[in-house]
Write a protein that holds these residues in place. Structure first.
Motif, PDB file in Angstrom:
ATOM      1  N   GLU A   1      57.643  54.456  42.870  1.00 24.43           N
ATOM      2  CA  GLU A   1      56.965  53.157  42.882  1.00 24.43           C
ATOM      3  C   GLU A   1      57.291  52.486  44.223  1.00 24.43           C
ATOM      4  OE1 GLU A   1      57.142  51.199  38.839  1.00 24.43           O
ATOM      5  OE2 GLU A   1      58.721  52.708  38.624  1.00 24.43           O
ATOM      6  N   GLY A   2      56.835  53.142  45.302  1.00 27.69           N
ATOM      7  CA  GLY A   2      57.210  52.757  46.652  1.00 27.69           C
ATOM      8  C   GLY A   2      56.817  51.354  47.066  1.00 27.69           C
ATOM      9  N   GLY A   3      55.719  50.862  46.564  1.00 30.20           N
ATOM     10  CA  GLY A   3      55.303  49.497  46.903  1.00 30.20           C
ATOM     11  C   GLY A   3      56.346  48.480  46.456  1.00 30.20           C
ATOM     12  N   LYS A   4      56.877  48.676  45.265  1.00 31.33           N
ATOM     13  CA  LYS A   4      57.905  47.765  44.745  1.00 31.33           C
ATOM     14  C   LYS A   4      59.191  47.877  45.559  1.00 31.33           C
ATOM     15  CE  LYS A   4      56.081  47.693  40.059  1.00 31.33           C
ATOM     16  NZ  LYS A   4      56.332  47.980  38.646  1.00 31.33           N
ATOM     17  N   LEU A   5      59.544  49.090  45.967  1.00 26.95           N
ATOM     18  CA  LEU A   5      60.745  49.298  46.772  1.00 26.95           C
ATOM     19  C   LEU A   5      60.616  48.605  48.125  1.00 26.95           C
ATOM     20  CD1 LEU A   5      63.430  50.728  47.560  1.00 26.95           C
ATOM     21  CD2 LEU A   5      62.027  52.661  48.295  1.00 26.95           C
ATOM     22  N   LEU A   6      59.510  48.841  48.839  1.00 24.48           N
ATOM     23  CA  LEU A   6      59.333  48.254  50.166  1.00 24.48           C
ATOM     24  C   LEU A   6      59.251  46.735  50.114  1.00 24.48           C
ATOM     25  CD1 LEU A   6      56.871  50.864  51.698  1.00 24.48           C
ATOM     26  CD2 LEU A   6      59.333  50.632  52.137  1.00 24.48           C
TER      27      LEU A   6
END
Length: 177
Positions: A47-52
Motif C-alpha cells: 500500500e505504497g501510497g499510504k507509506l509515502l
C-alpha cells in the motif's frame, strides 16, 4: 500506527526489523547500522501510497507496491540519499500532458473518468535530501502508453518543483524499436 519490532544489538551494531500499520497501510521496516553507525532504513509496503504519504514524501501516489531504501549521511539524520521502486501505482492530479497521453489506451480513458488517476506499471527514483531540498538524480516511470524520465529538485518548504525531462508516448512499435 501500530506494529511490532524485533531489536538485535551486538558489538555496537544493531538490526531492527518490524511490521505493522503506517498511515493505515501494512508496512515492513528494517533498520540496519552502517559501518559509520548511521542507519540504513528499508520500507516495503503493498500500500505504497499510504507509506509515502505517512513519511511526508507525497500524497499524490495512490495504491501500489513500494520499496524505499534510505541511507543517512550525517549524525543528526538531516541528510540522506535513497532509492524508491514502485509497481502498479497511480498518480492523482498528474499534469495535463501526462493525463492526455495516458488516455491513448482504453484503460487510461476509463481510469481518468473513474477518478483513479493515471496508472503506471513501474517507477524508479534516485534521490538525495540536503537541507530543505530533495534532489532527484533520476525518476523513470512507465505505463502502457508512456515513458517519463525526470530529474531535478523539489523544495520541501515552498513545495516548488523544478524538473526537466522527457515524456515519450509508448506504443508497441516504439517499444519494439
Amino acid at each position: 500506527d501500530a506494529g511490532q519490532l524485533t531489536i538485535l544489538v551486538e558489538n555496537g551494531k544493531y538490526l531492527i526489523v518490524g511490521r505493522g500499520s503506517l498511515n493505515g497501510g501494512k508496512t515492513k521496516v528494517k533498520i540496519i547500522s552502517s559501518s559509520k553507525g548511521l542507519p540504513k532504513v528499508i520500507f516495503e509496503s503493498k500500500e505504497g501510497g499510504k507509506l509515502l504519504s505517512a513519511l511526508g514524501f507525497t500524497n499524490k501516489i495512490k495504491s501500489g507496491e513500494v520499496k524505499l531504501k534510505v541511507n543517512f549521511l550525517n549524525k543528526d539524520l538531516s541528510k540522506y540519499q535513497g532509492f524508491i521502486n514502485a509497481k502498479q501505482f497511480r498518480v492523482i492530479n498528474a499534469p495535463k500532458i501526462v493525463k492526455s497521453l495516458s488516455s491513448l489506451s482504453f484503460s487510461g480513458i476509463n481510469s481518468l473518468f473513474v477518478g483513479e488517476g493515471v496508472g503506471f506499471e513501474v517507477g524508479d527514483a534516485i534521490f538525495e535530501k540536503i537541507g530543505n531540498k530533495l534532489k532527484f538524480q533520476k525518476i523513470i516511470i512507465n505505463n502502457q502508453t508512456l515513458s517519463i524520465y525526470l530529474e531535478g529538485d523539489y523544495n520541501l518548504n515552498s513545495e516548488i518543483v523544478n524538473f526537466t525531462g522527457s515524456i515519450v508516448p509508448f506504443t508497441t512499435v516504439s517499444k519494439f524499436i
